[in-house]
Design a protein around this motif. Structure first.
Motif, PDB file in Angstrom:
ATOM      1  N   GLU A  62       2.019 -19.188  11.906  1.00  0.00           N
ATOM      2  CA  GLU A  62       2.000 -17.756  11.623  1.00  0.00           C
ATOM      3  C   GLU A  62       3.387 -17.220  11.305  1.00  0.00           C
ATOM      4  OE1 GLU A  62      -0.136 -15.351  14.467  1.00  0.00           O
ATOM      5  OE2 GLU A  62       1.403 -13.808  14.308  1.00  0.00           O
ATOM      6  N   GLY A  63       4.391 -17.701  12.051  1.00  0.00           N
ATOM      7  CA  GLY A  63       5.742 -17.178  11.865  1.00  0.00           C
ATOM      8  C   GLY A  63       6.384 -17.556  10.555  1.00  0.00           C
ATOM      9  N   THR A  64       5.790 -18.510   9.808  1.00  0.00           N
ATOM     10  CA  THR A  64       6.384 -18.930   8.547  1.00  0.00           C
ATOM     11  C   THR A  64       5.839 -18.152   7.357  1.00  0.00           C
ATOM     12  OG1 THR A  64       4.710 -20.639   8.135  1.00  0.00           O
ATOM     13  CG2 THR A  64       6.627 -21.255   9.474  1.00  0.00           C
ATOM     14  N   ARG A  65       4.893 -17.281   7.568  1.00  0.00           N
ATOM     15  CA  ARG A  65       4.312 -16.545   6.449  1.00  0.00           C
ATOM     16  C   ARG A  65       5.312 -15.543   5.878  1.00  0.00           C
ATOM     17  NH1 ARG A  65      -1.173 -17.215   5.918  1.00  0.00           N
ATOM     18  NH2 ARG A  65      -1.994 -18.691   7.442  1.00  0.00           N
ATOM     19  N   ARG A  66       5.285 -15.392   4.577  1.00  0.00           N
ATOM     20  CA  ARG A  66       6.315 -14.642   3.874  1.00  0.00           C
ATOM     21  C   ARG A  66       5.855 -13.241   3.520  1.00  0.00           C
ATOM     22  NH1 ARG A  66       7.311 -18.034  -1.235  1.00  0.00           N
ATOM     23  NH2 ARG A  66       8.688 -16.291  -1.665  1.00  0.00           N
ATOM     24  N   ALA A  67       6.741 -12.283   3.731  1.00  0.00           N
ATOM     25  CA  ALA A  67       6.492 -10.915   3.282  1.00  0.00           C
ATOM     26  C   ALA A  67       6.961 -10.764   1.840  1.00  0.00           C
ATOM     27  CB  ALA A  67       7.218  -9.923   4.181  1.00  0.00           C
ATOM     28  N   VAL A  68       6.288  -9.930   1.083  1.00  0.00           N
ATOM     29  CA  VAL A  68       6.695  -9.659  -0.293  1.00  0.00           C
ATOM     30  C   VAL A  68       7.988  -8.842  -0.268  1.00  0.00           C
ATOM     31  CG1 VAL A  68       6.079  -8.462  -2.428  1.00  0.00           C
ATOM     32  CG2 VAL A  68       4.347  -9.764  -1.158  1.00  0.00           C
ATOM     33  N   PRO A  69       9.021  -9.267  -0.964  1.00  0.00           N
ATOM     34  CA  PRO A  69      10.311  -8.571  -0.910  1.00  0.00           C
ATOM     35  C   PRO A  69      10.195  -7.087  -1.256  1.00  0.00           C
ATOM     36  CG  PRO A  69      10.551 -10.673  -2.038  1.00  0.00           C
ATOM     37  CD  PRO A  69       9.083 -10.467  -1.823  1.00  0.00           C
ATOM     38  N   GLY A  70      10.807  -6.256  -0.428  1.00  0.00           N
ATOM     39  CA  GLY A  70      10.943  -4.839  -0.716  1.00  0.00           C
ATOM     40  C   GLY A  70       9.758  -3.969  -0.353  1.00  0.00           C
ATOM     41  N   MET A  71       8.605  -4.547  -0.038  1.00  0.00           N
ATOM     42  CA  MET A  71       7.438  -3.715   0.221  1.00  0.00           C
ATOM     43  C   MET A  71       7.576  -2.947   1.536  1.00  0.00           C
ATOM     44  SD  MET A  71       5.670  -4.004  -2.462  1.00  0.00           S
ATOM     45  CE  MET A  71       4.251  -3.058  -1.929  1.00  0.00           C
ATOM     46  N   ALA A  72       8.075  -3.602   2.589  1.00  0.00           N
ATOM     47  CA  ALA A  72       8.260  -2.895   3.854  1.00  0.00           C
ATOM     48  C   ALA A  72       9.292  -1.783   3.699  1.00  0.00           C
ATOM     49  CB  ALA A  72       8.690  -3.869   4.949  1.00  0.00           C
ATOM     50  N   THR A  73      10.332  -2.037   2.910  1.00  0.00           N
ATOM     51  CA  THR A  73      11.348  -1.014   2.669  1.00  0.00           C
ATOM     52  C   THR A  73      10.747   0.187   1.951  1.00  0.00           C
ATOM     53  OG1 THR A  73      13.028  -2.746   2.500  1.00  0.00           O
ATOM     54  CG2 THR A  73      13.595  -0.568   1.637  1.00  0.00           C
ATOM     55  N   LEU A  74       9.926  -0.070   0.942  1.00  0.00           N
ATOM     56  CA  LEU A  74       9.253   1.015   0.222  1.00  0.00           C
ATOM     57  C   LEU A  74       8.361   1.816   1.164  1.00  0.00           C
ATOM     58  CD1 LEU A  74       8.131   2.553  -2.229  1.00  0.00           C
ATOM     59  CD2 LEU A  74       6.571   0.619  -2.623  1.00  0.00           C
ATOM     60  N   TYR A  75       7.591   1.142   1.992  1.00  0.00           N
ATOM     61  CA  TYR A  75       6.675   1.851   2.882  1.00  0.00           C
ATOM     62  C   TYR A  75       7.428   2.663   3.928  1.00  0.00           C
ATOM     63  CZ  TYR A  75       2.773  -0.779   0.894  1.00  0.00           C
ATOM     64  OH  TYR A  75       1.828  -1.303   0.041  1.00  0.00           O
ATOM     65  N   ARG A  76       8.540   2.140   4.413  1.00  0.00           N
ATOM     66  CA  ARG A  76       9.340   2.917   5.376  1.00  0.00           C
ATOM     67  C   ARG A  76       9.963   4.131   4.705  1.00  0.00           C
ATOM     68  NH1 ARG A  76      11.051  -2.227   6.731  1.00  0.00           N
ATOM     69  NH2 ARG A  76      13.119  -1.853   5.872  1.00  0.00           N
ATOM     70  N   GLU A  77      10.316   4.001   3.449  1.00  0.00           N
ATOM     71  CA  GLU A  77      10.852   5.156   2.724  1.00  0.00           C
ATOM     72  C   GLU A  77       9.784   6.232   2.575  1.00  0.00           C
ATOM     73  OE1 GLU A  77      12.978   6.197  -1.574  1.00  0.00           O
ATOM     74  OE2 GLU A  77      12.872   4.132  -0.860  1.00  0.00           O
ATOM     75  N   LEU A  78       8.567   5.825   2.272  1.00  0.00           N
ATOM     76  CA  LEU A  78       7.471   6.780   2.186  1.00  0.00           C
ATOM     77  C   LEU A  78       7.206   7.441   3.532  1.00  0.00           C
ATOM     78  CD1 LEU A  78       5.055   4.656  -0.028  1.00  0.00           C
ATOM     79  CD2 LEU A  78       6.198   6.770  -0.713  1.00  0.00           C
ATOM     80  N   ARG A  79       7.221   6.637   4.609  1.00  0.00           N
ATOM     81  CA  ARG A  79       6.997   7.198   5.938  1.00  0.00           C
ATOM     82  C   ARG A  79       8.115   8.158   6.333  1.00  0.00           C
ATOM     83  NH1 ARG A  79       4.288   5.762  10.521  1.00  0.00           N
ATOM     84  NH2 ARG A  79       2.498   5.833   9.100  1.00  0.00           N
ATOM     85  N   ALA A  80       9.348   7.861   5.944  1.00  0.00           N
ATOM     86  CA  ALA A  80      10.462   8.755   6.260  1.00  0.00           C
ATOM     87  C   ALA A  80      10.303  10.095   5.552  1.00  0.00           C
ATOM     88  CB  ALA A  80      11.792   8.100   5.870  1.00  0.00           C
ATOM     89  N   ALA A  81       9.783  10.069   4.326  1.00  0.00           N
ATOM     90  CA  ALA A  81       9.593  11.309   3.572  1.00  0.00           C
ATOM     91  C   ALA A  81       8.374  12.086   4.049  1.00  0.00           C
ATOM     92  CB  ALA A  81       9.470  10.999   2.080  1.00  0.00           C
ATOM     93  N   HIS A  82       7.380  11.361   4.590  1.00  0.00           N
ATOM     94  CA  HIS A  82       6.141  11.997   5.063  1.00  0.00           C
ATOM     95  C   HIS A  82       5.804  11.403   6.430  1.00  0.00           C
ATOM     96  CE1 HIS A  82       5.386  13.639   0.982  1.00  0.00           C
ATOM     97  NE2 HIS A  82       5.841  12.468   0.562  1.00  0.00           N
ATOM     98  N   PRO A  83       6.422  11.892   7.494  1.00  0.00           N
ATOM     99  CA  PRO A  83       6.295  11.245   8.819  1.00  0.00           C
ATOM    100  C   PRO A  83       4.867  11.110   9.327  1.00  0.00           C
ATOM    101  CG  PRO A  83       8.087  12.847   8.810  1.00  0.00           C
ATOM    102  CD  PRO A  83       7.349  13.035   7.530  1.00  0.00           C
ATOM    103  N   ASP A  84       3.982  12.022   8.972  1.00  0.00           N
ATOM    104  CA  ASP A  84       2.620  11.992   9.512  1.00  0.00           C
ATOM    105  C   ASP A  84       1.591  11.453   8.528  1.00  0.00           C
ATOM    106  OD1 ASP A  84       3.474  13.136  11.949  1.00  0.00           O
ATOM    107  OD2 ASP A  84       3.405  15.141  11.057  1.00  0.00           O
TER     108      ASP A  84
END
Length: 398
Positions: A183-205
């Motif tokens: 499980e720990g070797t599975r790869r995240a798509v580059p930049g997607m978590a960063t994009l989603y955190r940016e969206l959450r920062a702009a719209h916290p709820d």
């Protein structure tokens, strides 16, 4: 009501026989809570009841022994997903769902799934917990997210090859990922978590909904993956592989269509950013939904797979959308395409009015292609804000 398909009858009979044999051997049941969601009017409670050797809850529970924290964390990163694939559902088990002072009774379905819609629940907007109880398992608390009627924006995201590189559903690759890779070797798509955190920062709820054709069996693993890589938490809308009342196999496209239309009915005041990839049918499904309900879609973002990923995904070096183009050019809302989350962020920022370029990292500055917030050797979990969590107990609260 039409007679169930023979495949469904055989599948249910097999699960019932397995459950009886396990019960005879002293197995109990275990509640696996999932994140639910709802509006101020209705609440959807999700969970699953499975057979368990010890009859105990909490596959991620680090409180089983005083020194279990580090051991469970190490075990977590080494767990193969096949353990969840072979879990046996507990069918037709009575479940009591307690919301505040109110208790509602339901039963699990043929897949052991708890999927209960409660009207007039009385919970205010925000994150809450409901209590799940069955006669032969420990009680469990399931998180539910109540979305305010003032919220106007949300995200629906695919998982496979959108936030998680799986190369599904090619059988050999799927089997390798499921039964061999850790499980720990599975790869995240580059930049997607960063994009989603940016969206959450702009719209916290804002609500984040992860919509996938993946099986409910792997929901706990997907939840750990999303937390580990810093994705905002949100409900998983999955399905179960195997027979249905109409045929031998379930339709992943139909599951996504039905889920999108249900979200539109439940949240008529929200416009969704639909995020997927071009490896399978996301452009087609999203375009159909946007054409039918243009007021429910703010924009569509499609991650473009590489040639190698396309071959592993469906056997051809081109996207399905290239063979049978989805009519996205006729849609009234923007449709953007890029190879990763960094490219999508650059295209979406002016469309969504984010104006937060400093939150997007340079892809060259990332140590590897996983866009990880953690060192794989330590595998420390992070919360939605990027803060390190000391143990699994804290991660559950994140």
């Amino acid at each position: 009501m039409p007679r169930p398909h023979v495949a469904a009858l055989v599948h249910d009979a097999w699960n019932q026989r397995v459950a009886r044999r396990l019960t005879d051997r002293g197995w109990g049941t275990r509640i696996v809570p999932h994140i639910g969601y709802g509006s101020t009017m209705t609440l959807r409670v999700l969970g699953r009841v499975v057979m368990d050797r010890d009859g105990r809850n909490g596959t991620d529970d680090a409180r089983r022994s005083p020194r279990a924290g580090d051991a469970i964390r190490d075990l977590d990163s080494a767990t193969r997903w096949w353990r969840d694939f072979v879990s046996s559902p507990a069918m037709q088990v009575p479940v009591a769902v307690t919301i505040g002072e109110r208790t509602v009774d339901t039963t699990t379905d043929a897949s052991g799934l708890i999927d209960l819609t409660v009207r007039g629940h009385g919970l205010p907007p925000g994150r809450h917990q409901v209590l799940l109880s069955t006669p032969h398992a420990d009680d469990a608390h399931a998180d539910v997210i109540v979305v305010s009627t003032t919220q106007r924006f949300g995200v629906v995201s695919d998982i496979d090859d959108t936030v998680l590189s799986t190369s599904l559903p090619r059988p050999i690759i799927a089997a390798w990922n499921t039964f061999v890779r850790e499980e720990g070797t599975r790869r995240a798509v580059p930049g997607m978590a960063t994009l989603y955190r940016e969206l959450r920062a702009a719209h916290p709820d804002m609500p984040f909904v992860y919509l996938s054709t993946g099986s409910w069996n792997i929901a706990p693993n997907l939840g750990r993956f999303l937390r580990r890589h810093g994705y905002p938490s949100g409900p998983l809308l999955l399905t179960d592989w195997g027979p249905t009342n109409t045929g031998w196999f379930r339709s992943g496209q139909q599951h996504k269509r039905a889920s999108l239309h249900r979200l539109a009915r439940e949240f008529p005041h929200i416009q969704w950013l639909l995020v997927g990839d071009d490896g399978q049918h996301d452009p087609k499904v999203y375009a159909e939904f946007a054409a039918a309900r243009p007021g429910s879609v703010r924009a569509i973002a499609i991650r473009q797979l590489t040639t190698g990923e396309q071959v592993l995904s469906h056997g051809l070096p081109v996207a399905n959308d290239d063979l049978v183009p989805a009519p996205t050019e006729d849609l009234p809302m923007p449709v953007v395409r890029a190879a990763d989350g960094y490219g999508l962020a650059r295209l979406l920022r002016p469309i969504l009015g984010l104006g937060r370029p400093e939150l997007t990292l340079d892809p060259q500055a990332v140590d590897d292609e996983e866009d990880q917030l953690v060192d794989d050797e330590d595998d420390h979990l992070m919360d939605d804000e990027g803060n390190q969590l000391d143990d699994e107990e804290d991660a559950d609260d994140a």
